[in-house]
Design an enzyme around this catalytic site. Structure first.
Site, short mmCIF file in Angstrom:
data_model
loop_
_atom_site.label_atom_id
_atom_site.label_comp_id
_atom_site.label_asym_id
_atom_site.label_seq_id
_atom_site.Cartn_x
_atom_site.Cartn_y
_atom_site.Cartn_z
N TYR A 52 0.84 -1.19 0.00
CA TYR A 52 0.00 0.00 0.00
C TYR A 52 0.88 1.24 0.00
O TYR A 52 2.00 1.24 0.51
CB TYR A 52 -0.93 -0.01 1.21
CG TYR A 52 -2.11 0.92 1.06
CD1 TYR A 52 -2.94 0.83 -0.05
CD2 TYR A 52 -2.40 1.89 2.02
CE1 TYR A 52 -4.03 1.67 -0.20
CE2 TYR A 52 -3.49 2.74 1.88
CZ TYR A 52 -4.30 2.62 0.76
OH TYR A 52 -5.37 3.47 0.61
N ARG A 173 -14.58 -7.63 -14.87
CA ARG A 173 -13.97 -8.87 -15.35
C ARG A 173 -14.95 -10.02 -15.42
O ARG A 173 -14.61 -11.09 -15.92
CB ARG A 173 -12.81 -9.25 -14.43
CG ARG A 173 -11.61 -8.35 -14.58
CD ARG A 173 -10.42 -8.89 -13.84
NE ARG A 173 -9.18 -8.31 -14.31
CZ ARG A 173 -7.99 -8.72 -13.94
NH1 ARG A 173 -7.86 -9.73 -13.10
NH2 ARG A 173 -6.90 -8.14 -14.41
N ARG A 174 -16.16 -9.82 -14.90
CA ARG A 174 -17.15 -10.91 -14.82
C ARG A 174 -18.46 -10.47 -15.46
O ARG A 174 -19.03 -9.45 -15.06
CB ARG A 174 -17.40 -11.29 -13.37
CG ARG A 174 -16.20 -11.84 -12.63
CD ARG A 174 -16.40 -11.76 -11.12
NE ARG A 174 -17.73 -12.19 -10.71
CZ ARG A 174 -18.29 -11.80 -9.55
NH1 ARG A 174 -17.65 -11.01 -8.71
NH2 ARG A 174 -19.50 -12.24 -9.24
N PHE A 262 -5.80 10.15 -5.83
CA PHE A 262 -6.75 10.52 -4.78
C PHE A 262 -6.67 9.49 -3.67
O PHE A 262 -6.70 8.28 -3.92
CB PHE A 262 -8.20 10.58 -5.30
CG PHE A 262 -9.18 10.92 -4.21
CD1 PHE A 262 -9.42 12.24 -3.87
CD2 PHE A 262 -9.83 9.92 -3.48
CE1 PHE A 262 -10.30 12.57 -2.84
CE2 PHE A 262 -10.70 10.24 -2.45
CZ PHE A 262 -10.93 11.56 -2.13
N LEU A 264 -8.46 9.12 0.22
CA LEU A 264 -9.42 9.72 1.15
C LEU A 264 -8.76 10.14 2.46
O LEU A 264 -9.11 11.19 3.02
CB LEU A 264 -10.56 8.73 1.42
CG LEU A 264 -11.71 9.27 2.28
CD1 LEU A 264 -12.42 10.44 1.59
CD2 LEU A 264 -12.71 8.16 2.60
#
Length: 329
Positions: A52, A173-174, A262, A264
């Site tokens: 992350y 994707r589905r 971006f 949050l």
């Protein structure tokens, strides 16, 4: 009290564990909150894996940014909260059945709100609202394109865009999720099967989108950039692929297509109190209207954290995975 920690980065199901500690006592201007619901988000799993953007973090660490809990003790000087108040903690480290928070970091939950939906109210819907309103000047009739459209952020983008008169092209994707997205208000759903996505987006929209929302990264960013109108903006808010964002120099140099991030958490760090109140008022109103209703695929007690994160990491889910505290009524 119990809380989840990881002492090293790695596979969340392998490195996460539960520890037990003495119940903490709130100090001046602090409250003790017993969590009833805690959310699991992709960012939590990426953080545990060490992938992350906020790394490095101090280990051991406790993940979790969304929760709903009940105040059961207050410290000296607390005036805004009382024992029994339902709150939505602000900050992080919320995969625990008990928290100590400064009272300003424990805003009250909307009166009468469902605890699960309230716990999910801030992070994903907040991101969806802000990326549609704070970055590009969009007008009714404009087009927006996004990937990972079946995520909770993606579905909120569709719903908020529909209310504002915006059109959306949604990449998934589905094929089996297309019906749900159409019910949310999606104008077009594209199943990514390795085709030329820029061409598919152009065929689906009657005007080139001004805004693209990228939760994937890597070559997915390049595809979105290639589909945008001149001087359009790609907003990267996630990195599900774990790969650096790629942009085609021809789009960047000759068409002035821009890439902007971006996050949050950073928005909260820099927003004025008035802006935060405005966002929270919007989200509370949408929660009351039922617009923020989020599907829940499974619920696990905190003690089953390994099973919970393994489930959250699997593909093919149709909703969020939630953790439940030991203090549920």
């Amino acid at each position: 009290m119990k809380r989840a920690i990881f002492r090293q980065h790695g596979d969340p199901a392998k490195v996460i564990e539960i520890i037990e500690e003495d119940d903490p006592t709130p100090g001046p201007f602090e409250v003790r909150v017993r969590n009833q619901v805690m959310t699991i988000n992709p960012a939590d799993l990426l953080s545990i894996e060490g992938r992350y953007g906020a790394e490095p973090i101090t280990l051991p660490a406790t993940p979790g940014v969304g929760a709903y809990g009940i105040v059961d003790a207050v410290g000296e000087g607390v005036t805004r909260l009382s024992i029994g108040d339902a709150v939505l903690p602000v900050g992080g480290g919320f995969w625990a059945d008990t928290l100590i928070l400064h009272e300003r970091m424990a805003p009250k939950a909307p009166a009468g709100a469902d605890p699960e939906q309230a716990a999910l109210m801030r992070a994903n819907p907040g991101t969806a609202h802000l990326v549609l309103t704070d970055i590009v000047d969009l007008q009714p009739g404009d087009w927006v394109v996004q990937n990972a459209a079946n995520s909770n952020v993606g579905r909120m983008v569709i719903r908020f865009a529909r209310e504002r008169g915006l059109h959306t092209v949604n990449i998934v994707r589905r094929a089996d999720v297309a019906e749900a997205l159409t019910a949310d208000g999606a104008d077009a759903v594209i199943v990514d099967e390795g085709q030329d996505l820029a061409a598919a987006i152009a065929a689906a929209a009657d005007a080139a989108p001004k805004l693209a929302l990228d939760a994937v990264g890597g070559t997915a960013t390049r595809a979105l950039g290639g589909a945008l109108a001149d001087r359009g903006t790609v907003v990267a808010y996630g990195l599900l692929s774990g790969q650096p964002n790629e942009m085609d120099a021809r789009d960047v140099v000759f068409r002035d297509v821009r890439l902007q991030g971006f996050w949050l958490f950073d928005w909260y760090r820099t927003a004025t109190p008035d802006k935060m109140r405005e966002l929270h008022a919007f989200l509370e109103a949408k929660l009351a209207e039922g617009v923020l209703q989020t599907d829940v695929d499974a619920r696990y007690p905190l003690d089953q954290i390994k099973e919970a994160v393994a489930h959250a990491a699997r593909g093919g889910r149709n909703g969020k995975i939630l953790l439940k505290g030991d203090h549920n009524a």
